[in-house]
Write an enzyme that holds these catalytic residues in place. Structure first.
Site, mmCIF file in Angstrom:
data_model
loop_
_atom_site.group_PDB
_atom_site.id
_atom_site.type_symbol
_atom_site.label_atom_id
_atom_site.label_comp_id
_atom_site.label_asym_id
_atom_site.label_seq_id
_atom_site.Cartn_x
_atom_site.Cartn_y
_atom_site.Cartn_z
ATOM 1 N N CYS A 1 30.212 -33.085 -31.010
ATOM 2 C CA CYS A 1 28.946 -33.309 -31.770
ATOM 3 C C CYS A 1 27.915 -32.502 -32.292
ATOM 4 C CB CYS A 1 28.487 -34.578 -32.116
ATOM 5 S SG CYS A 1 29.079 -35.852 -32.698
ATOM 6 N N LYS B 1 34.973 -28.421 -29.338
ATOM 7 C CA LYS B 1 35.237 -27.623 -27.795
ATOM 8 C C LYS B 1 34.781 -28.153 -26.909
ATOM 9 C CE LYS B 1 34.912 -23.435 -27.119
ATOM 10 N NZ LYS B 1 36.550 -22.970 -26.571
ATOM 11 N N HIS C 1 66.382 -30.548 -13.342
ATOM 12 C CA HIS C 1 66.070 -32.080 -13.218
ATOM 13 C C HIS C 1 66.420 -33.185 -13.530
ATOM 14 C CE1 HIS C 1 66.328 -30.339 -9.214
ATOM 15 N NE2 HIS C 1 65.409 -29.294 -9.233
ATOM 16 N N ARG D 1 31.987 -28.016 -32.513
ATOM 17 C CA ARG D 1 31.708 -28.904 -32.158
ATOM 18 C C ARG D 1 32.627 -30.381 -32.406
ATOM 19 N NH1 ARG D 1 28.151 -27.357 -27.915
ATOM 20 N NH2 ARG D 1 27.698 -29.438 -27.042
ATOM 21 N N TRP E 1 32.359 -35.404 -34.173
ATOM 22 C CA TRP E 1 33.352 -35.329 -34.198
ATOM 23 C C TRP E 1 33.418 -36.820 -33.376
ATOM 24 C CZ3 TRP E 1 35.831 -37.458 -29.595
ATOM 25 C CH2 TRP E 1 37.527 -37.663 -29.365
ATOM 26 N N ASN F 1 24.599 -37.505 -30.583
ATOM 27 C CA ASN F 1 26.283 -37.112 -29.907
ATOM 28 C C ASN F 1 25.881 -37.669 -28.600
ATOM 29 O OD1 ASN F 1 27.803 -35.741 -28.341
ATOM 30 N ND2 ASN F 1 26.566 -33.863 -27.796
ATOM 31 N N GLY F 2 27.490 -38.424 -28.180
ATOM 32 C CA GLY F 2 27.602 -39.027 -26.902
ATOM 33 C C GLY F 2 27.831 -40.576 -27.533
ATOM 34 N N GLU G 1 48.034 -27.307 -29.693
ATOM 35 C CA GLU G 1 47.034 -27.700 -30.380
ATOM 36 C C GLU G 1 46.453 -26.798 -32.039
ATOM 37 O OE1 GLU G 1 43.775 -25.619 -27.000
ATOM 38 O OE2 GLU G 1 43.191 -26.618 -27.617
ATOM 39 N N GLU H 1 50.282 -23.383 -20.323
ATOM 40 C CA GLU H 1 48.578 -22.555 -21.104
ATOM 41 C C GLU H 1 49.189 -22.453 -22.373
ATOM 42 O OE1 GLU H 1 45.983 -23.356 -21.128
ATOM 43 O OE2 GLU H 1 44.769 -21.453 -22.245
ATOM 44 N N LYS I 1 48.282 -24.180 -25.762
ATOM 45 C CA LYS I 1 47.401 -23.095 -27.050
ATOM 46 C C LYS I 1 48.626 -23.689 -28.530
ATOM 47 C CE LYS I 1 44.289 -22.124 -26.220
ATOM 48 N NZ LYS I 1 44.336 -22.239 -24.572
HETATM 49 O O1 M6R Z 1 34.456 -26.815 -21.110
HETATM 50 P P1 M6R Z 1 35.815 -27.268 -20.414
HETATM 51 O O2 M6R Z 1 36.110 -25.884 -19.381
HETATM 52 O O3 M6R Z 1 35.671 -27.882 -19.645
HETATM 53 O O4 M6R Z 1 36.652 -28.025 -21.182
HETATM 54 C C1 M6R Z 1 37.945 -27.769 -21.062
HETATM 55 C C2 M6R Z 1 39.167 -29.009 -21.923
HETATM 56 O O5 M6R Z 1 39.037 -29.295 -23.318
HETATM 57 C C3 M6R Z 1 39.783 -26.994 -22.686
HETATM 58 O O6 M6R Z 1 39.987 -25.634 -22.029
HETATM 59 C C4 M6R Z 1 40.915 -27.154 -23.893
HETATM 60 O O7 M6R Z 1 41.673 -27.934 -23.229
HETATM 61 C C5 M6R Z 1 40.390 -26.564 -24.522
HETATM 62 N N1 M6R Z 1 41.009 -27.196 -25.797
HETATM 63 C C6 M6R Z 1 42.092 -25.981 -24.773
HETATM 64 O O8 M6R Z 1 41.760 -24.707 -25.420
#
Ligand code: M6R
Length: 618
Positions: free
Chosen positions: A2, A613, A511, A27, A79, A105-106, A495, A488, A492
């Site tokens: 949000c 985000k 395994h 956000r 969100w 927000n929250g 997502e 990682e 990527k």
């Molecule tokens: O702001 P932060 O680094 O704490 O966020 C952690 C994760 O939410 C963040 O890295 C998320 O996995 C990203 N979307 C990855 O690209």
């Protein structure tokens, strides 16, 4: 999670609020809404609009039916947590009589009991959100004679959970009032105007002077004044600061996506994160680490807590810390940490890695660590955010604002901060000689140029993405520090491209996961540099094993490594760097691949579905 905007000043509030929402849309983008206070027949009145879906839907509606002129307004981009992402649940929410508008927000954790109380008193709530409950409570306080600031203080004392609230009252048109508990909110200080935003991007176009708010505070904004109190009404003060980046950092600068721009900014971001870390005599110097050398010498265990991409940076840090400092290092998902009764002592250093500094899981984990008297050090990219503020020490990364939801430059700069921390601990504890530390620092300082070299080969990665646009599943293999890179790379792709992607430690393949290999399955292989140990050769064997079973192998291998050529269907070259630093170059082609593949698939790269985000709810 949000985005929230507030404005009071002399400009047309609609324009200021919508522009702020555009910059905060990363956000959350399930819905967007705005409320303005305007004059109607000599009295104040509210005008509001809200639409499910992206901000563009709201903008289209406002083009067709603009709101009245006004210089006071609030806005929200959502969100969804409570209630489906539809028009009805979109913010702002109004009080029963339509006098008060509120964005939030929250999560208000005790909303069910508050809702029952309101319904018993005859209130009709129109949405399924927790927010509307707060709107009705606030308006009831106004009706009973409180002003908006007092009303906000009173209701905040009744709310449980983490929340930022921003409200306007039709009968008090030159005031915006906000409150925060464990959820982000910053004030922008202008001339004859003031702003609120979930982060400074909301108002960076208008001012770079900001005010950081503390926990459990209420802030009241008029054109010429900003005043802060606690939830109990006692006077309080925010902390003023100057934002050291400007509007251009929050623009795409000719790129199709923020993510692509941010990938290409990585040489600069890494270089900036290394600036000023050495004294004239060559010693490593981290001036933000407010822990004494004595405290650091006593550290006998490091626990790293983080989520998502930041967690993978933490996994790389474990290799560096254990190798250079010879102290045990655990890496734990922040969301799991406090539920397993972790063993923490005064000699444990807890390192929280968070790009945003607002991730609720990480925040709760550090709070738990501090109750156990462990020292907490944050690695963070966002000045003034909650996690560094609640930590004993901080290393700031200097990536600049990261707007693409998928983290890229955030990740690389976190790696840099982790290396710096590991080297600093080694220096303080004396586990490495000064010249060894200097050698690694010299290697680190060459990394921006190496990353640039990898970026210059972007066209080869884009061509690969063309070849795999129909892939339904992609695997990623790595070993040692290349294992988190594989994870990682898979994250990527999940997502952004919404396809099955998994990262494995290459040695673990036989395994079980090798059963997934079938004809034509793309498998990215992060090949460790050739070295004294057997890592490289074992990886080459793993690549042969998957290729023998029909996989198409895409190998990331250092320049000059010909041993890999016979087994690579595609080969992307990496500069020759030490194995511990290789993630800084190996992650880049995987970022480019995911960005390009998602683009070719027609996805919104900057705003992937279901994501936000900053994840400010647990
Ligand atoms: O702001 P932060 O680094 O704490 O966020 C952690 C994760 O939410 C963040 O890295 C998320 O996995 C990203 N979307 C990855 O690209």
């Amino acid at each position: 999670m949000c985005g929230i905007v507030g404005y009071v000043g002399q400009q047309q509030a609609q324009g200021v609020v919508i522009e702020g929402l555009r910059r905060l849309e990363y956000r959350g983008y399930d819905s967007a809404g705005i409320a303005l206070v305007h004059a109607s027949e000599g009295r104040g009145a509210l005008a509001a609009d809200k639409r499910a879906g992206k901000l563009a839907n709201l903008e289209k509606a406002l083009d067709e039916r603009p709101l009245p002129e006004s210089s006071t307004g609030i806005g929200h981009t959502r969100w969804a947590t409570h209630g489906a992402p539809n028009d009805r649940n979109a913010h702002p929410h109004l009080g029963a009589a339509g006098r008060l508008a509120l964005v939030h927000n929250g999560i208000i954790e005790n909303f069910a009991e508050l809702r029952a109380e309101l319904e018993q008193a005859g209130h009709e709530l129109r949405s399924e959100t927790d927010t509307e409950v707060a709107a009705h409570l606030l308006e009831r306080e106004l009706r009973d004679g409180a002003d908006l600031t007092t009303a906000m203080q009173r209701i905040c004392r009744r709310l449980a959970g983490a929340f930022t609230l921003v409200a306007v009252d039709a009968e008090d048109p030159d005031r915006v009032v906000a409150a925060r508990r464990s959820s982000p909110l910053v004030v922008g200080l202008g001339e004859g105007e003031n702003f609120l935003g979930s982060d400074v991007a909301a108002f960076i176009e208008h001012t770079r002077e900001a005010l950081e708010l503390g926990q459990d505070q209420v802030v009241t904004l008029s054109r010429d004044d900003v005043s802060v109190t606690t939830f109990d009404g006692a006077p309080a003060e925010g902390t003023p600061y100057h934002v050291d980046w400007d509007l251009s950092a929050a623009e795409k600068d000719g790129h199709d996506w923020f993510m692509r721009k941010e990938i290409f900014e990585q040489p600069r971001a890494v270089a900036d994160s290394l600036i000023g870390r050495r004294t004239p005599t060559g010693e490593l110097h981290l001036d933000e680490v407010r822990l004494s050398d004595g405290d650091l010498r006593d550290i006998d265990k490091v626990i790293i807590i983080a989520c998502g991409t930041s967690f993978y940076a933490g996994m790389v840090a474990k290799y560096a810390i254990e190798h250079w400092c010879r102290i045990p290092c655990e890496v734990e998902l922040a969301s799991e940490f406090r539920y397993r009764d972790p063993i923490l002592t005064r000699e444990t250093l807890v390192v929280a890695i968070s790009q945003s500094g607002e991730t609720a899981d990480t925040l709760q984990a550090i709070r738990h660590a501090r109750t156990q008297r462990s020292k907490v050090l944050a690695i963070c990219n966002t000045n003034g955010s909650t996690i560094p503020r609640e930590s004993d020490a901080v290393i700031y990364t200097h990536a600049g604002p990261e707007i693409g939801v998928a983290s890229t430059k955030g990740f690389l700069t976190q790696l840099v901060a982790c290396y710096l921390l590991a080297l600093y601990l080694a220096q303080v504890k004396g586990t490495r000689y000064g010249d060894e530390i200097t050698q690694v620092m010299n290697q680190l300082e060459q990394m921006p140029a190496h990353i640039q070299t990898v970026l210059e080969g972007a066209a080869d990665v884009y061509a690969l993405a063309q070849d795999y646009v129909d892939a339904r599943s992609v695997l990623f293999l790595g070993r040692h520090a290349g294992f988190p890179v594989a994870l990682e790379g898979a994250l990527k792709l999940k997502e952004l491209a919404y396809i099955h992607a998994e990262g494995f430690a290459a040695g673990e393949l036989k395994h079980g996961p090798i059963a997934l290999i079938e004809e034509g399955l793309p498998v990215w292989c992060v090949v460790p540099p050739r070295g004294r140990d057997q890592l490289h050769d074992k990886m080459v064997s793993g690549i042969q094993e998957v290729r023998a079973r029909g996989a198409r192998t895409i190998c990331l291998a250092e320049a000059g490594d010909e041993s890999i050529t016979p087994y690579a269907d595609a080969l992307i070259r990496l500069p020759k760097v030490p194995v511990l630093l290789q993630p800084l170059v190996a992650a880049v082609p995987l970022q480019l691949f995911a960005c390009e593949l998602a683009t070719l698939m027609g996805h919104d790269v900057d705003q992937p579905r279901n994501l936000a985000k900053s994840v400010t709810v647990e």
